[in-house]
Scaffold this motif. Structure first.
Motif, PDB file in Angstrom:
ATOM      1  N   SER C 265      -1.761  11.322  -6.040  1.00 16.09           N
ATOM      2  CA  SER C 265      -3.100  10.756  -6.186  1.00 16.09           C
ATOM      3  C   SER C 265      -3.845  10.967  -4.874  1.00 16.09           C
ATOM      4  O   SER C 265      -3.282  11.433  -3.888  1.00 16.09           O
ATOM      5  N   GLU C 266      -5.094  10.575  -4.868  1.00 21.54           N
ATOM      6  CA  GLU C 266      -5.824  10.512  -3.604  1.00 21.54           C
ATOM      7  C   GLU C 266      -5.169   9.436  -2.729  1.00 21.54           C
ATOM      8  O   GLU C 266      -4.555   8.505  -3.243  1.00 21.54           O
ATOM      9  N   PRO C 267      -5.310   9.568  -1.411  1.00 22.74           N
ATOM     10  CA  PRO C 267      -4.669   8.573  -0.541  1.00 22.74           C
ATOM     11  C   PRO C 267      -5.391   7.229  -0.576  1.00 22.74           C
ATOM     12  O   PRO C 267      -6.621   7.180  -0.590  1.00 22.74           O
ATOM     13  N   VAL C 268      -4.609   6.172  -0.602  1.00 21.72           N
ATOM     14  CA  VAL C 268      -5.155   4.820  -0.511  1.00 21.72           C
ATOM     15  C   VAL C 268      -4.304   4.009   0.463  1.00 21.72           C
ATOM     16  O   VAL C 268      -3.200   4.407   0.826  1.00 21.72           O
ATOM     17  N   LYS C 269      -4.833   2.878   0.843  1.00 20.63           N
ATOM     18  CA  LYS C 269      -4.102   1.977   1.742  1.00 20.63           C
ATOM     19  C   LYS C 269      -2.812   1.526   1.045  1.00 20.63           C
ATOM     20  O   LYS C 269      -2.735   1.553  -0.190  1.00 20.63           O
ATOM     21  N   PRO C 270      -1.813   1.078   1.813  1.00 19.27           N
ATOM     22  CA  PRO C 270      -0.509   0.753   1.208  1.00 19.27           C
ATOM     23  C   PRO C 270      -0.626  -0.189   0.008  1.00 19.27           C
ATOM     24  O   PRO C 270      -1.267  -1.224   0.086  1.00 19.27           O
ATOM     25  N   ILE C 271      -0.021   0.236  -1.100  1.00 20.13           N
ATOM     26  CA  ILE C 271      -0.065  -0.560  -2.329  1.00 20.13           C
ATOM     27  C   ILE C 271       1.326  -0.678  -2.940  1.00 20.13           C
ATOM     28  O   ILE C 271       1.642  -1.630  -3.615  1.00 20.13           O
ATOM     29  N   GLN C 287       4.840   5.890  -2.465  1.00 21.71           N
ATOM     30  CA  GLN C 287       3.597   6.175  -1.746  1.00 21.71           C
ATOM     31  C   GLN C 287       3.949   6.821  -0.421  1.00 21.71           C
ATOM     32  O   GLN C 287       4.776   6.299   0.333  1.00 21.71           O
ATOM     33  N   SER C 288       3.318   7.947  -0.149  1.00 24.25           N
ATOM     34  CA  SER C 288       3.631   8.663   1.086  1.00 24.25           C
ATOM     35  C   SER C 288       3.013   7.935   2.275  1.00 24.25           C
ATOM     36  O   SER C 288       2.142   7.081   2.115  1.00 24.25           O
ATOM     37  N   ASP C 289       3.452   8.299   3.466  1.00 23.08           N
ATOM     38  CA  ASP C 289       2.879   7.686   4.665  1.00 23.08           C
ATOM     39  C   ASP C 289       1.393   7.993   4.773  1.00 23.08           C
ATOM     40  O   ASP C 289       0.637   7.282   5.411  1.00 23.08           O
ATOM     41  N   LYS C 290       0.975   9.064   4.132  1.00 22.84           N
ATOM     42  CA  LYS C 290      -0.440   9.419   4.153  1.00 22.84           C
ATOM     43  C   LYS C 290      -1.245   8.554   3.192  1.00 22.84           C
ATOM     44  O   LYS C 290      -2.467   8.497   3.280  1.00 22.84           O
ATOM     45  N   GLY C 291      -0.555   7.901   2.264  1.00 24.84           N
ATOM     46  CA  GLY C 291      -1.237   7.002   1.343  1.00 24.84           C
ATOM     47  C   GLY C 291      -1.329   7.517  -0.077  1.00 24.84           C
ATOM     48  O   GLY C 291      -1.824   6.828  -0.964  1.00 24.84           O
ATOM     49  N   LEU C 293      -0.114   8.362  -3.766  1.00 19.92           N
ATOM     50  CA  LEU C 293       0.946   8.018  -4.699  1.00 19.92           C
ATOM     51  C   LEU C 293       1.627   9.327  -5.063  1.00 19.92           C
ATOM     52  O   LEU C 293       0.969  10.297  -5.435  1.00 19.92           O
TER      53      LEU C 293
END
Lengths: 1001, 91, 417
Positions: C265-271, C287-291, C293
């Protein structure tokens, strides 16, 4: 503050319709027709977001879906929030709220901006080189890395919107409704091709509708007026369907394309409810015409990322299309003529243009002359070497380029400006073409990758095919269209066209500065903060492949997927490594072209539509009786029927006891049923089951075990011989479809000589299984004229009967070990049959039981459940079912595999019974079994496959598979649980009625 | 997603079909005569060709017929389909 | 000795504008002869070379890669690392790998970002529950940290999962291995390459093997697009292309190469702070460290070398994702891609000698090879150096397909992902 920067009314903006929206909590006004970007610019808001790594202030760069910087969170803290939305694509509506991302406490003052100061220590790939000490600290480092990464915020509530799919089959799909797409679609449709025209914008016409009127003419009119007439004409073409606000996301093989149609995102909240938000179009096109256009390139120079630095055509589009001036003091920086057209557009609208900086030495184009005539200063062979202004551009420094373009000379000239329109040439949008498997070639003259070999029935036309001026575009289109559609003419074959041809070219991928490159920040990927020096570092460290450089520097991996900067990255790699761009290749363009909403991909297949429910004919009765259900494959099966607040254990104990003491009834409709007919039916069964079938008498039933060709147990069930050439096979509930598939496979491909026909009849019959000592009496009440004597209707036999004139099939077979009948009736009478059984059984306290009690009852008898007591590694011999493996038969599926060295081992895992020393302890299914407790490592002999408390034996029982278990009868073994060790004794797996007396009771 | 020309039903979407692996691996007529090695060859060993491969497909959500396909696994181009029992084309 | 990577070297280099970093690995021309050649420059191949040099003192060796290193499944997978396998042989193999992962960044002086955020496997039906409990018990007795969680505990560990009993296939429980997690895939290939290069291993990219030369029952060398290379030992670690190489040596393998897809997915804050896998409905997410999914989809059922799969596979996976995580409905897919996975009939790998002397195969990892990278390299190096398998990979021989002694991991629900 909010100065009105509207310059002149535009036909695309409805100035009578004011729209209020909020950005970062503050209310602004725009007009209907504005995008969030144009409305913000009209309010003099350039600072929109912060970059990923250095948290640098960023503004609006483009006017389209390629935007890397101006990405926002919309409608934060609502259930319709969405992260990472491009402000350039959001059409504003009353009540829209948007906010900046990746900044804290706010976009103007962002603590993360400190990263910009320490950026010298954060080159490409820095994280691979550090955070390794001390080892245990990585988790803590990572916590900070994770929290500073990410852009927007994931929604945290359920999505209120609905999504949809539509399958479309068309003759011709045209992607992109610029001038090429419009003409292609029109001519295809007029030649009787069922045509679909798609464009991502809400308007047709692409860039032509705001093209310079003076220099671009078609049929002696300005191209923009001419195309508007063409667009109007499209409405009346019957077999042309047009989809706007629709973005083609993916182009797969066999001309299968996916497109996202946006239906409500531009509407006010009150119009969104209960409407489909987005629809996924699944398009299968006979022919595809890609007219996806080209994306303007930026230029790569020091500090080229400040708010106020925009693409030149974006500056023009905001002025011309939206009627917004992006700055008071505008300067353009270019390597081609398009900046001049933008400058002229601004000038004509009364917007001040101070200068044009051109890296070329000169140009003789008419449009350049026109600029010279209006007195805008042109700095030939100059480049921007630096820019200033933290939250908004306020000045640029330029210097003269050396002849080879590698260095700058002379003195810095400072030019004050608040908007710099950058024009770096054009990149054909070949993304969809390459997704489809198309191969590109590099055009050295124009520094573009162009479609070369088409993998399916498709063409690329217009600027996505490297044609950039009107005359070329239309002339080529006419030729290609005729050939592609096999039509003799188009309606624009000999139309008069005037357009400007570019005469002078100069391309420098990385523009030099007077500072050493190490001290500059020339951004190649704006969103991910990858600079040209990062690319050079990667090359220096030995990363040669473009894919390596991309991954090491993260260039092209942002939400824009490098639409602006990827070409420059390639160019810089080629220049630095001294190779030709054509040899370097490109990174793979992966779907989707622009990000695609998960909900749209999923459509309606959520919640109750996630997977189908299969329910038996008796289902309503079970629900009425408050049965608990278990998912078995897609079936909902009654698990148990609690009454008076019973726990599961209590209910199962009661049900299981009743079934043995008086009568029980089970809904067995879910078992797979396959009708087998044909003169070779017996032979067929001989080959698919391990036991022999030829001698089974008509009207008799037999249990069969089916193996995989690898010798492992695959399925089991009772098969009944209904006639000389007619059998009814039952399978496990979960295995039904696979068994039928496997049997068909053998029949059609290995044994086509056999005269056998298979039909699934699982859904055609409902099955009630009545068991227990009183089952016979109950059946007698239901079918009084059927002779139920053991002589006439013995165990493992079948009778046709009628219940109230409804034909049914009754099998006297048993999975519980009790005297038992299975009544099969046309499914529509299933519930009536069930109710009749319940009614007739009332006096015997007939007790409905579910799958759990069924499992318990059969375990008491040591009957296996395929999939529970087997796991794909058990042979019939392992199950101690040697009796069912015919020694006489020459062959059956899986037979050969039983005679391999491993399958013949004596100490394989074998099915046994286990009894706990303490009869009240119920073993956990799945628990492991050992014989020695003091081993290291401890050797596991097997595991518990089935375990219950037997109400009929008043003790716990278990089935297990144990290594060498066959020879362990009476041996003590141990179950090491987390908190205790349970001792057990190996026993015969038949715990109850070993002599099978009850079958005939 | 391919378009597959079922020899019985005509062109249908790939979603209706199931792939059945390499074609023309005949089940041995006398399995008991085979060595363990030969039996393993039949059971498990596959050509797994990169290039033109002969394979079996089943129109699982259609006519349920098995048929053969010649497909280039390096680009997923389907060259030919033919019915079970028909001789494979030479090239 | 290469410059050591550390925060100090970063600071030091910052003052020279990072102009003085040396190459992570060289770009040598192939020599005429090597003591051993590894075919395939993915994580497993590079790790094999690294351990051959480090533990078996074989320095005159080369890795030949037809494209760029780490460009196959190493750079395309969803990076899940765990060792909670059912069978003893698998548990031994994967936990050996996991133990190496735990010190790998330090061993390689390259941060592979091994992040032990835990892996949770969900149960959606009663048989899943039995299977997961069986696996948990086996893991515990094999010394692998795995616990069984009930539905509430699942919810507590990952609050965004929809654990409502009313969904189509409700979450009935799950297992958790806390030592499991994810790593940065590219870094694994690069770290091993750098380490191997330092010990003298030649890493030769853009060098495709086009033939294997045999003399009777022994190998003599490989024909490549960059010429003939003489060698007595060839370790093939070519994943999806294993059968292609085997064919050059006149061997057939029990493999089928199929498309496997994944998406982000597009990066988002930790979820989501762990890895959640669900075999029954087929949804894997972390979720990657980059954000981003990171979501693993399934395999198609046909052989293909195109690195492209069918859309319905991706659609099916996202259906399951939204069933379990309804909050992700408005998230957007940024990128999807495919790899070619070589699948064995028993869903277990082959790390084995062959009937040809000096020819070794490391393949059949199917959809789950990344997690084994360090262990696979170590054990394969042992097998090549000693011409005998290590006891931890003895079970993963080719003969098991003849004897029937399979390591059937998909029969055991622990579908290898």
């Amino acid at each position: 503050m909010s100065a009105n920067l509207r310059v002149k009314s535009s036909e695309y903006i409805d100035e009578t319709h004011r729209v209020s929206f909020k950005f970062n909590g503050k209310t602004y006004y725009g007009f209907k027709g504005d995008t969030l970007a144009s409305a913000l610019l009209a309010n003099d808001v350039h600072l929109v977001g912060r970059s990923f790594k250095y948290h640098r202030p960023r503004g609006i760069m483009t006017a389209g879906s390629e935007e890397p910087n101006a990405i926002v969170q919309v409608n934060d803290k609502t259930n319709r929030t969405e992260p990472n939305v491009r402000a350039t694509e959001v059409e504003i509506y009353e009540g829209l709220e948007a906010s900046s991302q990746n900044c804290w406490p706010n976009v103007n003052f962002d603590i993360g901006g400190i990263n910009n100061l320490i950026s010298p220590f954060l080159p490409a790939g820095f994280y691979y080189k550090t955070f390794m000490w001390p080892a245990s600290f990585w988790e803590k480092y990572e916590f900070f890395i994770r929290h500073s990464a990410g852009l927007g915020k994931s929604p945290s509530e359920k999505d209120p919107d609905i999504y949809d799919h539509r399958n479309i089959h068309c003759d011709v799909l045209v992607v992109g409704a610029g001038i090429s797409g419009i003409l292609a679609a029109k001519n295809a449709a007029k030649n009787n091709f069922k045509t679909l025209l798609i464009d991502e914008k809400n308007e047709l016409g692409g860039a032509t509708i705001y093209q310079n009127k003076e220099f671009n003419k078609i049929d002696n009119q300005s191209s923009s007026d001419w195309i508007k007439k063409e667009i109007n004409g499209l409405k009346n073409i019957s077999n042309l369907e047009i989809k706007t606000r629709t973005s083609v996301a993916a182009y797969h093989g066999y001309n299968y394309l996916l497109a996202r149609e946006n239906l409500t995102d531009h509407l006010e909240k009150k119009y969104k409810n209960n409407k489909v938000r987005q629809r996924l179009l699944k398009i299968r096109a006979k022919k595809v015409i890609l007219a996806t256009g080209a994306l303007e390139r930026p230029l790569i120079f020091n500090n080229n990322d400040r708010p106020g630095i925009m693409l030149s055509t974006a500056v023009k589009k905001y002025a011309d299309f939206f009627g917004v001036k992006c700055g008071e003091k505008n300067v353009f920086f270019t390597n081609n003529d398009s900046a001049y057209e933008s400058a002229l557009c601004l000038y004509n609208k009364g917007i001040k243009v101070d200068a044009i900086i051109d890296i070329r030495n000169n140009s003789n184009s008419k449009i350049v002359k026109a600029i010279e005539q209006v007195g805008i200063q042109i700095y030939w062979s100059h480049t921007v070497v630096d820019t200033n202004g933290y939250r908004r551009l306020n000045n640029i420094s330029i210097m003269k380029l050396s002849n080879d373009g590698m260095t700058v000379t002379g003195d810095r000239i400072n030019i004050s400006c608040d908007c710099l329109g950058v024009a770096g040439g054009w990149t054909p949008a070949v993304h969809l073409f390459t997704q489809s498997g198309g191969k590109l070639k590099f055009d050295e003259d124009n520094n573009v990758f162009l479609p070369n070999k088409y993998p399916s029935d498709q063409i690329s036309v217009g600027s996505c095919n490297g044609k950039f001026n009107l005359k070329e575009i239309i002339n080529e289109l006419s030729i290609k269209l005729k050939e592609f559609l096999k039509i003799s003419q188009t309606d624009f074959d000999n139309i008069a066209i005037e357009s400007e041809e570019e005469t002078s070219k100069r391309n420098i991928w990385l523009l030099p500065s007077d500072k050493a490159i190490g001290k500059t920040k020339p951004f190649v990927d704006y969103q991910n903060d990858a600079t040209a020096k990062d690319i050079k570092l990667a090359l220096r460290e030995g990363f040669r492949s473009i894919e390596h450089v991309k991954r090491y520097t993260t260039t092209g991996m942002g939400t824009d997927q490098g639409k602006l900067g990827n070409m420059h990255a390639l160019g810089i790699i080629a220049d630095t490594a001294g190779v030709k761009m054509g040899e370097l290749g490109t990174t793979t363009f992966r779907p989707p072209y622009t990000p695609l909403t998960f909900g749209t991909i999923v459509g309606r297949n959520v919640g109750e539509f996630f997977d189908i429910f299969r329910r038996t004919a008796m289902n309503d009765w079970h629900i009425e009786k408050k049965a608990k259900f278990e998912n078995v494959g897609q079936w909902k099966r009654s698990w148990y029927y609690p009454i008076n607040g019973e726990t599961m254990h209590q209910a199962v104990q009661r049900e299981s006891k009743a079934a043995r003491e008086s009568a029980g009834i089970l809904d067995a409709s879910t078992l797979g049923k396959i009708d087998i007919q044909g003169s070779d039916a017996s032979e067929f069964l001989n080959r698919v089951y391990t036991n022999a079938w030829s001698k089974l008498a008509i009207g008799k039933c037999r249990y069969g075990l089916m193996l995989n060709e690898d010798g492992m147990v695959y399925d089991d069930g009772v098969t009944t011989r209904l006639g000389e050439n007619h059998y009814l096979m039952t399978t496990t509930t979960g295995g039904a479809a696979n068994v039928l598939g496997k049997l068909e496979d053998y029949l059609q491909t290995e044994w086509p000589e056999l005269d056998v026909y298979l039909t699934s009849v699982t859904d055609h019959y409902a099955t009630a299984s009545v068991c227990g000592p009183n089952s016979k009496k109950i059946l007698k009440k239901i079918i009084p004229d059927l002779d139920l004597s053991d002589e006439n209707f013995p165990h493992m036999s079948f009778k046709e009967a009628k219940i109230n004139n409804i034909k049914c099939r009754v099998m006297r077979i048993s999975f519980t070990g009790e005297h038992s009948y299975e009544i099969n009736i046309q499914a529509s009478f299933g519930k009536a049959l069930w109710e009749k059984c319940i009614e007739a059984g009332k006096e015997y306290n007939i007790t409905p039981y579910g799958t759990e009690s069924m499992h318990l009852l059969r375990a008491e008898k040591g009957f296996i459940i395929v999939g529970q007591d087997t796991d794909g590694t058990m042979t019939p011999v392992d199950l101690q079912m040697d009796w069912i493996v015919s020694k006489k038969k020459y062959d059956f599926i899986g037979k050969r595999s039983l005679y391999r060295s491993d399958t013949m081992r004596e100490d394989r895992k074998q099915l046994v019974g286990l009894l706990t020393d303490d009869p009240n302890i119920i073993l956990e299914e799945g628990a492991q079994i050992v014989s020695e407790l003091n081993q290291n490592p401890i050797q596991m002999l097997g595991h518990i496959t089935s375990s219950y408390f037997s109400p009929n034996l008043n003790k716990s029982i278990a089935l297990a598979v144990v290594k060498g278990g066959k020879d362990m009868m009476g041996k003590k073994l141990f179950i090491p649980m987390e908190d205790k060790i349970i001792s057990v004794t190996v026993a015969n797996p038949v715990f109850f009625d070993e002599e099978n007396k009850r079958l005939n009771a | 997603m391919f378009v597959i020309n079922c020899p019985y039903c005509g062109e249908r979407d790939q979603q209706e079909f199931k792939a059945g692996g390499e074609a023309h691996i005949e089940r041995p007529k006398q399995p008991t005569e085979l060595s363990d090695d030969e039996w393993a060859e039949y059971l498990f060993m596959r050509k797994n060709i990169k290039g033109v491969q002969f394979e079996r497909w089943n129109h699982a959500h259609g006519c349920r017929k098995w048929f053969n396909m010649v497909r280039d696994t390096s680009n997923d181009e389907i060259k030919l389909v033919y019915k079970m029992g028909e001789k494979p084309p030479l090239e | 000795m290469k410059n050591k990577y550390s925060v100090f070297s970063l600071i030091k280099n910052a003052f020279s504008y990072h102009e003085n970093w040396e190459k992570a690995w060289k770009d040598p021309t192939p020599k005429k002869e090597y003591d051993a050649v590894i075919v395939g420059g993915g994580g497993h191949g590079l790790a094999t070379a690294y351990y051959l040099a480090k533990k078996h003192d074989m320095k005159n060796i080369a890795v030949v890669e037809k494209g760029w290193i780490g460009g196959g499944n190493t750079g395309r997978n969803t990076t899940i690392i765990r060792s909670n396998y059912l069978w003893d042989a698998s548990a031994g193999l994967y936990d050996h790998a996991l133990k190496i992962w735990e010190g790998l960044s330090q061993e390689l002086n390259y941060n592979v970002m091994f992040s032990q955020r835990g892996v949770m496997n969900l149960a959606h039906n009663l048989q899943d529950v039995r299977d997961l409990k069986r696996r948990t018990h086996a893991n515990r007795l094999n010394g692998i940290d795995a616990v069984y969680l009930n539905t509430d505990e699942v919810k507590k560990f990952c609050p965004i999962i929809n654990t409502s009993p009313d969904i189509r296939y409700p979450v009935l429980g799950g297992t958790l291995q806390r030592r499991a997690g994810t790593a940065r895939h590219d870094a694994v290939a690069w770290g091993y390459a750098r380490g191997a290069d330092e010990m003298g291993v030649d890493i030769i990219q853009n060098c495709e093997v086009i033939g294997i030369k045999r003399n009777g029952d022994a190998v003599e060398g490989i024909e490549t697009t960059r010429g003939f290379i003489k060698t007595k030992k060839i370790g093939v670690v070519a994943a999806g292309h294993s059968s292609v190489i085997a064919n050059m040596a006149g061997l057939r393998l029990p493999l089928e190469s199929k498309p496997l897809q994944a998406l982000v997915s597009e990066p988002v804050k930790p979820i989501i702070d762990t890895v959640v896998m669900s075999n029954a409905v087929h949804a894997y997410v972390s979720q990657s460290d980059k954000g981003e999914l990171v979501i693993g989809a399934g395999t198609d059922d046909y052989v293909s070398y195109t690195q492209k799969g069918s859309h319905q596979i991706v659609e099916g996976t996202l259906n399951a994702i939204l069933e379990l995580y309804p909050i992700f409905s408005r998230m957007r897919m940024l990128r999807q891609w495919g790899g070619i996975v070589d699948i064995c009939p028993d869903a277990s790998p082959i790390l084995s000698k062959t009937s040809i002397k000096g020819l070794y195969f490391n393949c059949g990892w199917g959809t789950g090879g990344f997690k084994a990278t360090p262990g696979s390299g170590d054990l394969f190096a042992h097998t090549i150096a000693n011409d005998e398998p290590h006891k931890l990979n003895a079970a993963f021989n080719l003969n098991r397909f003849v004897s029937g002694d399979l390591v059937d991991e998909h029969g055991a629900a622990a579908v290898a992902h």
